[in-house]
Design an enzyme around this catalytic site. Structure first.
Site, PDB file in Angstrom:
ATOM      1  N   TRP A  75      -8.586   3.771  -3.813  1.00 43.12           N
ATOM      2  CA  TRP A  75      -8.901   5.438  -4.326  1.00 43.12           C
ATOM      3  C   TRP A  75      -7.479   5.980  -4.857  1.00 43.12           C
ATOM      4  O   TRP A  75      -7.987   6.911  -5.990  1.00 43.12           O
ATOM      5  CB  TRP A  75      -9.411   6.136  -3.340  1.00 43.12           C
ATOM      6  CG  TRP A  75      -9.482   7.104  -3.894  1.00 43.12           C
ATOM      7  CD1 TRP A  75     -10.899   7.638  -3.929  1.00 43.12           C
ATOM      8  CD2 TRP A  75      -9.007   8.761  -3.081  1.00 43.12           C
ATOM      9  NE1 TRP A  75     -11.099   8.796  -3.950  1.00 43.12           N
ATOM     10  CE2 TRP A  75      -9.796   9.370  -3.400  1.00 43.12           C
ATOM     11  CE3 TRP A  75      -7.699   8.794  -2.689  1.00 43.12           C
ATOM     12  CZ2 TRP A  75      -9.315  10.958  -3.633  1.00 43.12           C
ATOM     13  CZ3 TRP A  75      -7.335   9.635  -2.568  1.00 43.12           C
ATOM     14  CH2 TRP A  75      -8.136  11.138  -2.985  1.00 43.12           C
ATOM     15  N   HIS A  76      -6.790   5.539  -4.382  1.00 46.23           N
ATOM     16  CA  HIS A  76      -4.788   6.434  -4.554  1.00 46.23           C
ATOM     17  C   HIS A  76      -5.211   5.698  -5.625  1.00 46.23           C
ATOM     18  O   HIS A  76      -4.166   6.757  -6.676  1.00 46.23           O
ATOM     19  CB  HIS A  76      -4.091   5.909  -3.215  1.00 46.23           C
ATOM     20  CG  HIS A  76      -4.310   6.930  -2.467  1.00 46.23           C
ATOM     21  ND1 HIS A  76      -4.840   5.822  -1.558  1.00 46.23           N
ATOM     22  CD2 HIS A  76      -3.745   7.359  -1.755  1.00 46.23           C
ATOM     23  CE1 HIS A  76      -5.374   6.554  -0.236  1.00 46.23           C
ATOM     24  NE2 HIS A  76      -4.237   7.548  -0.438  1.00 46.23           N
ATOM     25  N   GLY A  77      -5.682   4.980  -6.670  1.00 51.86           N
ATOM     26  CA  GLY A  77      -4.317   4.523  -7.955  1.00 51.86           C
ATOM     27  C   GLY A  77      -4.540   3.478  -8.165  1.00 51.86           C
ATOM     28  O   GLY A  77      -5.087   2.577  -7.600  1.00 51.86           O
TER      29      GLY A  77
END
Lengths: 467, 336
Positions: free
Chosen positions: A324-326
């Protein structure tokens, strides 16, 4: 517009004044909705269409779900919501990554394929508002929410500007009831809200950007191997940077909402004072970790199944959280490290509550070290760089990096760790309330002054000013 | 309850505001007392974009300057225009590699002028391309930027107003910097002056030159050392990129001339040690087809000693430019 910008200062002052000047609650909500869309359009007017699409789809889906009792229909409607929202997120955030991965996979089978590189600009806040709208449709599907709010109120929930861009991810069940009755102006709430905004700006502009980020950036940008001390101070600086940056933004969001009479839950609670990995995740980016707990971990079965399914669910949840962060393997690895630590903690039956004090302190130190080991993967641009940094952290020889800001960074890091450890249960709001007006005013004034002193400009020319 | 007086937020607010305003006033006073002031021209992305746009209207024979601080501080535009008889457009970007801008000009069919590129050995490794690419990206959305990101536009306008009252913020002077000046009883010298033409002058008369040169030397040697780690295939790729850019510009009637601006003897020796001429700068002419005017090959250029080891002082700017301009004219003559 960024929170730490003159544009936001002017924007917020206008909105705040106009909001409390209006007497009609409906008019106030209309103002907030319009202001939120102006806030988002200030980044790029074209992307307002995306947030509008997400809002309309989920409002319609939720409305239909409440009208039908057919399980199949409700499932199909939920699926539609998931496909639209996650589809948008996948397209904007993961297209190029997935194309690269497919190219690599084909190459592994001897097929030469050069995927096209699309110039896809990630819409600001899409990772946050898609999760917010999904919480509404999922909660209605589950029966946790049993009424349908107006399109205006729902649109306000999705686009509420204090938390639109970088969270906290607010649940519909928490926010929407607040739209039913107007808040009454309170000097206390306004004072606390502005104090939180001041604290948040100080955390971001001074502690994160000015003191620790330069050290972290210098160490991680170093193309040659760094030494033991530099590796640790760089990694600890990054740990402090990401905390103060993120927690600072969240604090500003909470404070801004409080000024408007809205309550947004805390997002960070002294995470570096954690006494276990589960404890860490109950303190770090709380709105995200609880979202994944409620909408991924528990639906997967949580810890209700066998030991192995529990481990599987933990690891899957952390991998998704990392992703989700990247769109990068490094974020997946970061998630994997945390998943592995949570599994090991569970397997060993480690609970700080039942440990004697010395053992608890040792375990807390271990948690702190491993959290920072995981940050190396989060911060590094590739695996080689991460492994080199970890090697340096275990004592391999290398060059030392010195920017001149290390004393400031060390001061911030030590202060932060001490504060998190000693005051791990204290909320910032309670700390501020407990202070008398004079020291509180002096503290907040000093924070704002430091924000002023460490903002603006490009110090490039000032490199020479030491001469 | 809504408004308990017991929490004292009103008093808190007044105290905080008083601390902030007094602090700001005191700070700006000290900044001004130590010689600080607002810059007349800020060399930002908007100014660069204006000149990038003007460069598209440059006539054949005009000169577009590309590179970093050496060509920006080392070139007197008026002298260059007078000696060459051509208009000059300064597109150098402080601290940036020339590669992105050269490529951007090569791809722009409107650009028909000659391009003078200031080259440093580490530039061939591709380091420092980000800043140049940011400028190009900004330029490409320059007109649309007012609509694509309205907040950037309003932020610039608000900052412009704010800096009139708070000049220290324009340059981001930090407490530790100002403290050092106050402690040492020194004045802030506006050693850099930028003009609306993007020409820059460096006045080093107020500096401890020996200390400055030592600082510049150490920093540059680290830069050379880092650059030397770059794999050979990346150097090869960048040289191919430069060749393609040269050919594209020549096809439209322009030319590209690379110039190595003067550096101090000690920096020259360090550069040779880490980035030998035959493996880096010496490859430019045979592999791109463009001329390289290297200062060490011309006594008329080599006689200039950069003040800080890398950048010419304003007192040498015009004289150096006149010499360079003559060499450029001779080079253009030989090319015909």
């Amino acid at each position: 517009m960024q929170f730490d910008s003159l544009t936001f200062l002017v924007f917020f002052a206008i909105v705040l004044f106009a909001f409390w000047s209006l007497h009609d609650w409906s008019a106030r909500k209309n103002l907030l909705l319009a202001a939120s869309y102006v806030f988002y359009a200030a980044w790029n007017p074209l992307y307002v269409g995306l947030i509008l699409l997400s809002t309309l789809v989920d409002w319609c889906v939720a409305g239909r779900m409440l009208l039908t009792r057919s399980v199949l229909q409700r499932r199909l409607l939920l699926l539609a919501s998931l496909v639209v929202n996650l589809g948008l997120l996948a397209y904007f955030k993961y297209t190029n990554f997935l194309l690269d991965v497919s190219g690599d996979l084909l190459a592994a089978f001897g097929v030469t394929y050069q995927p096209p590189a699309y110039d896809i600009v990630l819409p600001v806040g899409i990772s946050f508002y898609t999760f917010q709208t999904l919480s509404y449709t999922i909660d209605i599907y589950r029966g946790k929410l049993d009424r349908h709010w107006s399109l205006r109120d729902f649109a306000l929930f999705v686009s509420f500007f204090p938390q639109l861009v970088a969270g906290p991810i607010v649940r519909a069940a928490h926010f929407l009831p607040q739209t039913e009755r107007p808040p009454v102006f309170s000097r206390d709430a306004l004072g606390m809200g502005l104090a939180l905004v001041a604290c948040g700006l100080f955390m971001k502009v001074v502690l994160a950007d000015a003191f620790v980020a330069p050290v972290a950036d210098a160490v991680f940008a170093e193309s040659t191997r760094v030494g033991f001390f530099s590796a640790w101070i760089g990694t600890l600086s990054f740990g402090a940077q990401i905390f103060f940056d993120f927690a600072g933004y969240s604090t500003i969001a909470i404070g801004t909402a409080a000024c408007l009479g809205f309550n947004i839950p805390d997002n960070f609670q002294k995470p570096y004072g954690a006494q276990g990995f589960s404890d860490f995740w109950s303190r770090w980016h709380i709105s995200l970790s609880t979202w994944f707990r409620d909408y991924l971990y528990i639906p997967l079965g949580g810890n209700r199944g066998t030991t192995w399914t529990t481990y599987r669910n933990l690891m899957l949840t952390m991998l998704v959280a990392g992703f989700w962060h990247g769109a990068s393997w490094m974020f997946l690895i970061w998630g994997f490290v945390h998943g592995a630590m949570l599994m090991l903690e569970r397997a060993a039956g480690l609970h700080a509550v039942v440990m004697p004090p010395v053992a608890r302190a040792i375990y807390a130190f271990f948690v702190l070290v491993m959290v920072h080991v995981a940050w190396v993967f989060f911060r590094s641009s590739d695996m080689a760089g991460a492994l080199e940094m970890l090697d340096a952290m275990t004592g391999a020889a290398g060059d030392s990096v010195y920017t001149g800001r290390e004393p400031f960074a060390l001061l911030v890091i030590v202060g932060m760790l001490a504060y998190h450890s000693v005051f791990r249960h204290a909320r910032l709001q309670d700390t501020l309330l407990a202070m008398r007006p004079l020291p509180r005013g002096l503290l907040l004034g000093a924070m704002l002054l430091l924000v002023f002193l460490y903002s603006g400009g490009d110090e490039r020319s000032f490199i020479y000013f030491q001469f | 309850m809504n408004d308990t007086k017991g929490n004292g937020w009103k008093q808190t607010g007044w105290i905080a505001i008083a601390v902030l305003l007094l602090g700001i006033a005191g700070w700006e006073y000290v900044f001004a007392a130590l010689g600080g002031s607002r810059q007349p021209v800020v060399d930002d992305a908007d100014l660069w974009s204006e000149w990038r746009e003007r460069a598209t209207k440059a006539a054949p024979g005009d000169l577009i300057l590309v590179g970093a601080s050496r060509i920006q501080l080392g070139t007197d535009l008026g002298t260059l225009e007078r000696v060459t008889g051509q208009r000059v457009f300064q597109l150098a970007i402080d601290g940036a590699s020339f590669l992105p801008v050269l490529g951007d000009l090569a791809m722009d069919a409107r650009v028909r002028a000659n391009v003078i590129v200031s080259v440093r050995a580490p530039d061939l490794t591709g380091k420092g391309v980000e800043r140049g690419q940011q400028m190009i990206d900004y330029y490409r959305h320059w007109t649309a930027a007012r609509f694509a990101s309205p907040s950037q536009y309003t932020e610039r306008m608000l900052k412009d107003v704010a800096y009139d009252f708070l000049p220290s913020r324009e340059q981001g002077v930090r407490p530790e910097t100002l403290y050092a000046f106050w402690r040492d009883d020194r004045r802030i010298s506006d050693y850099l002056t930028t003009y609306a033409t993007r020409e820059r002058e460096g006045d080093y008369s107020n500096f401890d030159i020996a200390a400055l040169r030592e600082f510049r030397y150490r920093r540059s040697v680290k830069w050379f050392r880092d650059a030397a780690q770059t794999p050979a295939d990346i150097i090869d790729r960048n040289l191919r990129y430069m060749r393609a850019a040269v050919e594209a510009i020549r096809q439209r009637g322009g030319d590209v001339i690379f110039v190595r601006f003067p550096i101090s003897e000690e920096l020259l020796a360090a550069s040779e040690r880490h980035l030998p001429h035959e493996r880096y700068l010496g490859r430019i002419t045979p592999e791109t087809g463009a001329t390289l005017i290297s200062f060490e090959d011309y006594p008329s250029l080599r006689r200039f000693d950069p003040a800080d080891g890398s950048h010419l002082d304003v007192t040498d700017q015009a004289a150096f430019t006149a010499e360079l301009a003559k060499i450029i004219l001779e080079t253009r003559e030989r090319a015909r």
